[in-house]
Design an enzyme around this catalytic site. Structure first.
Site, PDB file in Angstrom:
ATOM      1  N   SER A 129       0.833  -1.214   0.000  1.00  0.00           N
ATOM      2  CA  SER A 129       0.000   0.000   0.000  1.00  0.00           C
ATOM      3  C   SER A 129       0.857   1.249   0.000  1.00  0.00           C
ATOM      4  O   SER A 129       0.352   2.340  -0.241  1.00  0.00           O
ATOM      5  CB  SER A 129      -0.861   0.101   1.260  1.00  0.00           C
ATOM      6  OG  SER A 129      -1.319  -1.095   1.700  1.00  0.00           O
TER       7      SER A 129
ATOM      8  N   HIS B  34      -1.660  -3.023  -6.944  1.00  0.00           N
ATOM      9  CA  HIS B  34      -2.308  -2.675  -5.673  1.00  0.00           C
ATOM     10  C   HIS B  34      -3.820  -2.884  -5.793  1.00  0.00           C
ATOM     11  O   HIS B  34      -4.531  -2.078  -6.381  1.00  0.00           O
ATOM     12  CB  HIS B  34      -1.976  -1.205  -5.346  1.00  0.00           C
ATOM     13  CG  HIS B  34      -2.476  -0.740  -4.024  1.00  0.00           C
ATOM     14  ND1 HIS B  34      -2.773   0.566  -3.741  1.00  0.00           N
ATOM     15  CD2 HIS B  34      -2.733  -1.418  -2.878  1.00  0.00           C
ATOM     16  CE1 HIS B  34      -3.187   0.682  -2.494  1.00  0.00           C
ATOM     17  NE2 HIS B  34      -3.174  -0.515  -1.955  1.00  0.00           N
TER      18      HIS B  34
ATOM     19  N   GLU C 102      -4.496  -0.344  -8.795  1.00  0.00           N
ATOM     20  CA  GLU C 102      -3.485   0.664  -9.136  1.00  0.00           C
ATOM     21  C   GLU C 102      -2.249  -0.084  -9.612  1.00  0.00           C
ATOM     22  O   GLU C 102      -1.745  -0.960  -8.895  1.00  0.00           O
ATOM     23  CB  GLU C 102      -3.083   1.471  -7.886  1.00  0.00           C
ATOM     24  CG  GLU C 102      -3.938   2.674  -7.593  1.00  0.00           C
ATOM     25  CD  GLU C 102      -3.401   3.483  -6.403  1.00  0.00           C
ATOM     26  OE1 GLU C 102      -3.324   4.705  -6.510  1.00  0.00           O
ATOM     27  OE2 GLU C 102      -3.073   2.891  -5.355  1.00  0.00           O
TER      28      GLU C 102
ATOM     29  N   ASN D  97      -3.869   6.334  -1.533  1.00  0.00           N
ATOM     30  CA  ASN D  97      -3.591   6.739  -0.148  1.00  0.00           C
ATOM     31  C   ASN D  97      -3.068   8.172  -0.040  1.00  0.00           C
ATOM     32  O   ASN D  97      -3.172   8.788   1.009  1.00  0.00           O
ATOM     33  CB  ASN D  97      -2.631   5.750   0.514  1.00  0.00           C
ATOM     34  CG  ASN D  97      -3.362   4.469   0.862  1.00  0.00           C
ATOM     35  OD1 ASN D  97      -4.505   4.518   1.316  1.00  0.00           O
ATOM     36  ND2 ASN D  97      -2.744   3.324   0.626  1.00  0.00           N
TER      37      ASN D  97
HETATM   38  N1  NAD Z   1      -5.730  -4.915   4.229  1.00  0.00           N
HETATM   39  C1  NAD Z   1      -5.971  -4.014   3.286  1.00  0.00           C
HETATM   40  O1  NAD Z   1      -7.050  -3.377   3.263  1.00  0.00           O
HETATM   41  C2  NAD Z   1      -4.951  -3.762   2.205  1.00  0.00           C
HETATM   42  C3  NAD Z   1      -5.355  -3.093   1.026  1.00  0.00           C
HETATM   43  C4  NAD Z   1      -4.422  -2.924  -0.011  1.00  0.00           C
HETATM   44  C5  NAD Z   1      -3.128  -3.378   0.148  1.00  0.00           C
HETATM   45  N2  NAD Z   1      -2.753  -4.003   1.317  1.00  0.00           N
HETATM   46  C6  NAD Z   1      -1.375  -4.497   1.403  1.00  0.00           C
HETATM   47  O2  NAD Z   1      -1.401  -5.900   1.161  1.00  0.00           O
HETATM   48  C7  NAD Z   1      -0.348  -6.548   1.898  1.00  0.00           C
HETATM   49  C8  NAD Z   1      -0.949  -7.630   2.771  1.00  0.00           C
HETATM   50  O3  NAD Z   1      -1.858  -7.056   3.661  1.00  0.00           O
HETATM   51  P1  NAD Z   1      -2.977  -7.936   4.408  1.00  0.00           P
HETATM   52  O4  NAD Z   1      -3.922  -6.952   5.002  1.00  0.00           O
HETATM   53  O5  NAD Z   1      -3.463  -9.013   3.497  1.00  0.00           O
HETATM   54  O6  NAD Z   1      -2.087  -8.602   5.568  1.00  0.00           O
HETATM   55  P2  NAD Z   1      -2.424  -9.890   6.471  1.00  0.00           P
HETATM   56  O7  NAD Z   1      -1.709  -9.694   7.757  1.00  0.00           O
HETATM   57  O8  NAD Z   1      -3.908 -10.145   6.492  1.00  0.00           O
HETATM   58  O9  NAD Z   1      -1.745 -11.099   5.659  1.00  0.00           O
HETATM   59  C9  NAD Z   1      -0.358 -11.232   5.483  1.00  0.00           C
HETATM   60  C10 NAD Z   1      -0.067 -12.707   5.261  1.00  0.00           C
HETATM   61  O10 NAD Z   1       1.287 -12.836   4.835  1.00  0.00           O
HETATM   62  C11 NAD Z   1       1.783 -14.027   5.419  1.00  0.00           C
HETATM   63  N3  NAD Z   1       3.254 -14.045   5.428  1.00  0.00           N
HETATM   64  C12 NAD Z   1       4.095 -13.356   6.244  1.00  0.00           C
HETATM   65  N4  NAD Z   1       5.385 -13.672   5.940  1.00  0.00           N
HETATM   66  C13 NAD Z   1       5.347 -14.571   4.916  1.00  0.00           C
HETATM   67  C14 NAD Z   1       6.339 -15.265   4.184  1.00  0.00           C
HETATM   68  N5  NAD Z   1       7.647 -15.108   4.450  1.00  0.00           N
HETATM   69  N6  NAD Z   1       5.944 -16.114   3.211  1.00  0.00           N
HETATM   70  C15 NAD Z   1       4.624 -16.297   2.947  1.00  0.00           C
HETATM   71  N7  NAD Z   1       3.632 -15.658   3.618  1.00  0.00           N
HETATM   72  C16 NAD Z   1       3.982 -14.799   4.582  1.00  0.00           C
HETATM   73  C17 NAD Z   1       1.183 -14.007   6.824  1.00  0.00           C
HETATM   74  O11 NAD Z   1       1.276 -15.282   7.453  1.00  0.00           O
HETATM   75  C18 NAD Z   1      -0.243 -13.556   6.519  1.00  0.00           C
HETATM   76  O12 NAD Z   1      -1.096 -14.658   6.257  1.00  0.00           O
HETATM   77  C19 NAD Z   1       0.368  -5.438   2.655  1.00  0.00           C
HETATM   78  O13 NAD Z   1       1.466  -5.001   1.908  1.00  0.00           O
HETATM   79  C20 NAD Z   1      -0.699  -4.332   2.747  1.00  0.00           C
HETATM   80  O14 NAD Z   1      -0.149  -3.047   2.881  1.00  0.00           O
HETATM   81  C21 NAD Z   1      -3.637  -4.214   2.327  1.00  0.00           C
END
Ligand code: NAD
Length: 285
Positions: A120, A141, A153, A191
């Protein structure tokens, strides 16, 4: 290049949604996480979301089954990377972790493979610089919930090639999403615009200009936003909002992006929003 095989890294909120939409649109998907427990939780969410689609009549039972059959689960990133045309990273928003992951996938993926990040806020140029193929690295994104939200994005790092951009744009269209092209810059577009609005709403609350409910009502009824900014901040997570404001403030060096002191105080108190049961609103678990 025709993308056929996709690896999605991370089966959390975003990763399971990204795997879902690729599989539903005919791509073979490897979904990777660090443990079986996390993968099972991811697939449980995918099943629940597919069920919702079949109940609504937007997906047939047959398509539901075919979608699930296209998703393979794995804890072995190197093996999955070796057979992928594109890898979409969706692990936690942590620069050190993302760098490590990009080094691993760069070392294992075939030369033609595209390496994408769902970050993000972290710079795509910086992530790409940890690989030997910065021309093949791009930001992809997605928005939460991924199966519902139409926007993607596409963020071009300084070295992202036109070919990489075109392939990923076509993939986004194949997922029935609307891609937009954005140059790498703190907060990208979404953002950069959204977070200062939320931050300003928090300043208004702290200055006593209006109540929480009235601030949210202004933006819902006056601007036709589906959710007020304070409710939205709770939904996103106040820690996430603070970290994005810090990225904007550090990256753009302008005090207009300074995080509201009340936002910092709430994060320090552990009032992180919906996921913590308390933010600007209270939530029952
Ligand atoms: N949550 C949102 O609304 C949102 C929206 C857009 C973008 N994002 C971005 O998406 C990304 C993920 O966010 P999220 O909310 O899904 O996080 P989350 O915490 O729900 O999920 C992250 C996952 O990654 C896994 N993980 C961690 N280390 C790992 C590794 N070495 N190998 C494989 N898997 C691994 C974790 O176990 C977890 O299941 C981030 O970069 C975040 O900024 C989030």
């Amino acid at each position: 290049m025709n993308i056929k095989i996709v690896t999605v890294i991370g089966s959390g909120t975003m990763g399971n949604g990204i795997a879902h939409v690729f599989a539903q649109n005919g791509f073979s998907v490897n979904l990777v996480d660090v443990s079986k427990e996390f993968l099972d939780r991811g697939v449980k969410n995918i099943r629940a979301n597919l069920d919702r689609q079949t109940k609504k009549g937007t997906l047939t039972e047959e398509a539901r089954g075919a979608t699930l059959a296209r998703i393979e689960l794995s804890t072995d990133l190197a093996v999955c990377a070796k057979k992928s045309d594109i890898i979409v990273e969706a692990v936690n928003e942590n620069t050190v972790l993302k760098r490590e992951i990009f080094q691993t996938i760069d070392a294992n993926a075939p030369p033609h493979a595209i390496l994408a990040s769902n970050t993000s806020s972290i710079s795509i140029t910086e992530i790409a610089a940890t690989t030997k193929r910065p021309a093949n690295v791009i930001g992809m994104h997605f928005f939460n919930p991924v199966p519902v939200m139409k926007l993607v994005e596409l963020i071009r790092g300084i070295a992202t090639s036109d070919e990489t951009f075109a392939i990923v744009r076509d993939a986004a269209i194949a997922l029935e999403k609307t891609p937009v092209e954005v140059r790498d810059s703190p907060g990208f577009i979404s953002n950069r615009i959204l977070m200062p609005m939320i931050n300003e709403a928090i300043f208004c609350l702290a200055e006593g200009i209006a109540s929480r409910d009235d601030i949210d009502t202004v933006m819902k009824l006056g601007m036709a936003h589906p959710m007020g900014p304070l409710a939205l901040a709770d939904f996103i997570g106040l820690d996430v909002c603070l970290s994005i404001m810090n990225v904007l403030h550090d990256g753009l060096g302008d005090d207009k992006y300074r995080p509201a002191p009340l936002l910092k105080k709430m994060v320090a108190a552990g009032y992180l929003g919906k996921k913590a049961g308390k933010g600007f609103y209270e939530y029952q678990s």
